[in-house]
Design a protein around this motif. Structure first.
Motif, PDB file in Angstrom:
ATOM      1  N   GLU A 190       0.811  -1.224   0.000  1.00 48.07           N
ATOM      2  CA  GLU A 190       0.000   0.000   0.000  1.00 48.07           C
ATOM      3  C   GLU A 190       0.841   1.269   0.000  1.00 48.07           C
ATOM      4  N   ASP A 191       2.024   1.217   0.618  1.00 43.00           N
ATOM      5  CA  ASP A 191       2.869   2.409   0.702  1.00 43.00           C
ATOM      6  C   ASP A 191       3.839   2.526  -0.472  1.00 43.00           C
ATOM      7  N   GLY A 192       3.681   1.655  -1.482  1.00 39.68           N
ATOM      8  CA  GLY A 192       4.541   1.739  -2.650  1.00 39.68           C
ATOM      9  C   GLY A 192       5.883   1.053  -2.481  1.00 39.68           C
ATOM     10  N   THR A 193       5.989   0.167  -1.519  1.00 42.09           N
ATOM     11  CA  THR A 193       7.207  -0.628  -1.351  1.00 42.09           C
ATOM     12  C   THR A 193       6.973  -2.032  -1.907  1.00 42.09           C
ATOM     13  N   ILE A 194       8.048  -2.813  -1.929  1.00 38.37           N
ATOM     14  CA  ILE A 194       7.977  -4.176  -2.454  1.00 38.37           C
ATOM     15  C   ILE A 194       8.312  -5.152  -1.329  1.00 38.37           C
ATOM     16  N   SER A 195       7.485  -6.171  -1.164  1.00 39.41           N
ATOM     17  CA  SER A 195       7.781  -7.219  -0.192  1.00 39.41           C
ATOM     18  C   SER A 195       8.444  -8.392  -0.907  1.00 39.41           C
ATOM     19  N   LEU A 196       9.376  -9.031  -0.235  1.00 37.81           N
ATOM     20  CA  LEU A 196      10.042 -10.193  -0.818  1.00 37.81           C
ATOM     21  C   LEU A 196       9.067 -11.348  -1.006  1.00 37.81           C
ATOM     22  N   GLU A 197       8.004 -11.347  -0.215  1.00 41.92           N
ATOM     23  CA  GLU A 197       6.970 -12.374  -0.387  1.00 41.92           C
ATOM     24  C   GLU A 197       6.326 -12.248  -1.773  1.00 41.92           C
ATOM     25  N   ASN A 198       6.036 -11.010  -2.178  1.00 45.96           N
ATOM     26  CA  ASN A 198       5.450 -10.801  -3.501  1.00 45.96           C
ATOM     27  C   ASN A 198       6.461 -11.052  -4.616  1.00 45.96           C
ATOM     28  N   VAL A 199       7.729 -10.790  -4.325  1.00 40.84           N
ATOM     29  CA  VAL A 199       8.782 -11.102  -5.297  1.00 40.84           C
ATOM     30  C   VAL A 199       8.827 -12.607  -5.546  1.00 40.84           C
ATOM     31  N   ARG A 200       8.801 -13.376  -4.468  1.00 40.77           N
ATOM     32  CA  ARG A 200       8.848 -14.843  -4.597  1.00 40.77           C
ATOM     33  C   ARG A 200       7.607 -15.379  -5.297  1.00 40.77           C
ATOM     34  N   ALA A 201       6.482 -14.694  -5.122  1.00 41.51           N
ATOM     35  CA  ALA A 201       5.251 -15.136  -5.784  1.00 41.51           C
ATOM     36  C   ALA A 201       5.301 -14.878  -7.287  1.00 41.51           C
ATOM     37  N   ALA A 202       6.037 -13.859  -7.696  1.00 40.18           N
ATOM     38  CA  ALA A 202       6.073 -13.479  -9.113  1.00 40.18           C
ATOM     39  C   ALA A 202       7.124 -14.250  -9.913  1.00 40.18           C
ATOM     40  N   ILE A 203       8.270 -14.557  -9.288  1.00 41.67           N
ATOM     41  CA  ILE A 203       9.381 -15.187  -9.998  1.00 41.67           C
ATOM     42  C   ILE A 203       9.238 -16.709  -9.919  1.00 41.67           C
ATOM     43  N   THR A 204       9.316 -17.350 -11.091  1.00 41.42           N
ATOM     44  CA  THR A 204       9.197 -18.811 -11.161  1.00 41.42           C
ATOM     45  C   THR A 204      10.353 -19.374 -11.975  1.00 41.42           C
ATOM     46  N   ASP A 205      10.337 -20.688 -12.163  1.00 41.22           N
ATOM     47  CA  ASP A 205      11.379 -21.325 -12.975  1.00 41.22           C
ATOM     48  C   ASP A 205      11.253 -20.970 -14.452  1.00 41.22           C
ATOM     49  N   ARG A 206      10.128 -20.361 -14.854  1.00 41.53           N
ATOM     50  CA  ARG A 206       9.982 -19.896 -16.243  1.00 41.53           C
ATOM     51  C   ARG A 206      10.510 -18.480 -16.440  1.00 41.53           C
ATOM     52  N   THR A 207      10.874 -17.831 -15.334  1.00 41.11           N
ATOM     53  CA  THR A 207      11.370 -16.451 -15.411  1.00 41.11           C
ATOM     54  C   THR A 207      12.790 -16.440 -15.968  1.00 41.11           C
ATOM     55  N   LYS A 208      13.010 -15.622 -16.971  1.00 40.01           N
ATOM     56  CA  LYS A 208      14.344 -15.499 -17.564  1.00 40.01           C
ATOM     57  C   LYS A 208      15.018 -14.175 -17.206  1.00 40.01           C
ATOM     58  N   ILE A 209      14.216 -13.125 -17.041  1.00 42.10           N
ATOM     59  CA  ILE A 209      14.762 -11.799 -16.745  1.00 42.10           C
ATOM     60  C   ILE A 209      13.907 -11.126 -15.674  1.00 42.10           C
ATOM     61  N   VAL A 210      14.571 -10.556 -14.662  1.00 41.00           N
ATOM     62  CA  VAL A 210      13.924  -9.678 -13.695  1.00 41.00           C
ATOM     63  C   VAL A 210      14.575  -8.311 -13.844  1.00 41.00           C
ATOM     64  N   SER A 211      13.760  -7.275 -14.057  1.00 39.74           N
ATOM     65  CA  SER A 211      14.298  -5.930 -14.222  1.00 39.74           C
ATOM     66  C   SER A 211      13.576  -4.987 -13.276  1.00 39.74           C
ATOM     67  N   MET A 212      14.346  -4.259 -12.485  1.00 37.19           N
ATOM     68  CA  MET A 212      13.742  -3.468 -11.404  1.00 37.19           C
ATOM     69  C   MET A 212      14.526  -2.184 -11.186  1.00 37.19           C
ATOM     70  N   VAL A 213      13.795  -1.122 -10.891  1.00 36.29           N
ATOM     71  CA  VAL A 213      14.416   0.142 -10.531  1.00 36.29           C
ATOM     72  C   VAL A 213      14.949   0.046  -9.097  1.00 36.29           C
TER      73      VAL A 213
END
Length: 408
Positions: free
Chosen positions: A145-168
């Motif tokens: 809600e405050d515009g931050t990123i939780s590592l829990e949501n990071v782990r939910a998004a990245i899978t073994d099909r992920t090839k590239i993660v790009s982040m500011v």
């Protein structure tokens, strides 16, 4: 922060609309100190020549300064080798190079590219285009809600099909400082590579790419008191060696035959044509200037400025600030809206008082949608700002609110 720092920036010694200039738009581009201006002047007056090709004195001096700048950048971000430092036009060009070269060679149909809602357009569109071209899936990490990123949501998004993660690393709107080191670790656990957009981080934080363990890191000179038109792509050597250039011509070749050509070794195979020589010279001078002050001191100063600004601005009724409430979680960026007043109107009224802020969508329209606004105003602080600039901003905002209250 030493109050004399402002005296190194001649552009700040002027009046705008009859008022002393208060420059609060460094997230868009920073002002340039005298040592950087003098370095550019000296290069053009004394050393101007093309690099690498000639054997005459000017050519040798220009080459020495250009490659010396590369060594300075390597040390500035703690890369292992100058071969990992590619000079380009800026962060946008660097991200596009990774997408077009590494991405095209490694992303296949059904693979995933993971980014966030807070990305600048230059870290969204290249991945959109790559996903369309390769039939890949573009995924977004959910924000708190405050515009931050939780590592829990990071782990939910990245899978073994992920090839590239790009982040500011640091959001140009929210000021959020993202946990890119931890995200890189999660990406690597799934066999993905990590690209970091460091445009808003390199001017303000001490960068250590080996400690972050990111695979690619990009930043621009003009946001860190350097010239426009010069930027850097850091890439791990083994990745850059496997990548093909996307721009072809002189300077980047080893041998050209009638029907085939070979490329120079790193990093020159990615620097086709006459390189950005003066820009590199200016960037080296900018790094010297920042390191003399100290990146730790700059970061501390910006946290202090953000805390004071948020405290004083929050006292204005009807003013909403976006992003983390804890100043320790954000850089020196405060993005806001004044209730029932368009941010362009706020910026115009402030400009009449000599105060420069940015207004619009800040090249972050997906984030604007997430915030449920069409645009915002943004004040961004840097090493040459002080508390008197915040007081001028608050005074200007109160005047803007009063003016538009009378109008409407």
């Amino acid at each position: 922060m030493n109050p004399e720092i402002k005296s190194y920036f001649p552009i700040l010694n002027q009046e705008i609309n009859g008022h002393p200039l208060v420059y609060l738009d460094s997230a868009a581009t920073s002002q340039k100190p005298t040592p950087v201006i003098e370095a550019l002047k000296e290069y053009y007056e004394s050393d101007n020549s093309n690099v690498h090709r000639g054997v005459h004195t000017l050519g040798n001096r220009a080459t020495e300064k250009y490659e010396g700048a590369r060594e300075k950048v390597q040390q500035f971000i703690n890369a292992r080798s100058t071969q990992e430092i590619v000079f380009l036009r800026g962060t946008t060009t660097a991200i596009n190079l990774v997408a077009q070269s590494y991405g095209r060679a490694n992303v296949e149909e059904g693979d995933e590219i993971v980014i966030t809602y807070m990305e600048h357009h230059s870290n969204i569109i290249p991945w959109q285009q790559l996903a369309k071209e390769r039939g890949a899936v573009l995924k977004y990490i959910e924000l708190e809600e405050d515009g931050t990123i939780s590592l829990e949501n990071v782990r939910a998004a990245i899978t073994d099909r992920t090839k590239i993660v790009s982040m500011v690393y640091v959001s140009n709107v929210l000021g959020t400082m993202n946990p890119v080191k931890e995200v890189a670790k999660i990406a690597h656990e799934h066999g993905a590579v990590m690209m970091v957009d460091g445009a808003q981080a390199a001017p303000h934080l001490k960068i250590d790419v080996q400690d972050l363990d990111c695979d690619f890191f990009a930043f621009s000179g003009h946001k860190m008191v350097g010239p426009t038109g010069i930027g850097v792509l850091y890439g791990k050597k083994h990745l850059l060696e496997a990548m093909e250039p996307v721009e072809f011509g002189g300077e980047m070749i080893d041998f050209v035959g009638l029907y085939d050509s070979t490329w120079k070794e790193l990093p020159w195979k990615f620097e086709g044509g006459t390189p950005i020589i003066a820009g590199a010279v200016g960037l080296a001078a900018a790094i010297d200037f920042l390191q003399e002050i100290g990146l730790d001191e700059i970061e501390k100063h910006e946290h202090h400025m953000a805390a004071i600004a948020m405290d004083k601005m929050s006292a204005i009724e009807g003013l909403e600030i976006y992003g983390p409430k804890d100043p320790a979680k954000r850089a020196g960026i405060v993005t806001f809206n004044l209730k029932e007043v368009h941010p362009h109107d706020v910026a115009t009224v402030l400009d009449m008082s000599g105060i420069a802020v940015r207004a619009g969508h800040h090249c972050a329209q997906p984030l604007m949608k997430w915030l449920d606004v069409t645009a915002t105003a943004r004040a961004s602080f840097y090493l040459y700002n002080d508390e008197s600039d915040i007081d001028r901003l608050v005074e200007g905002l109160r005047s803007a609110k009063e003016y538009f209250s009378d109008v409407f």
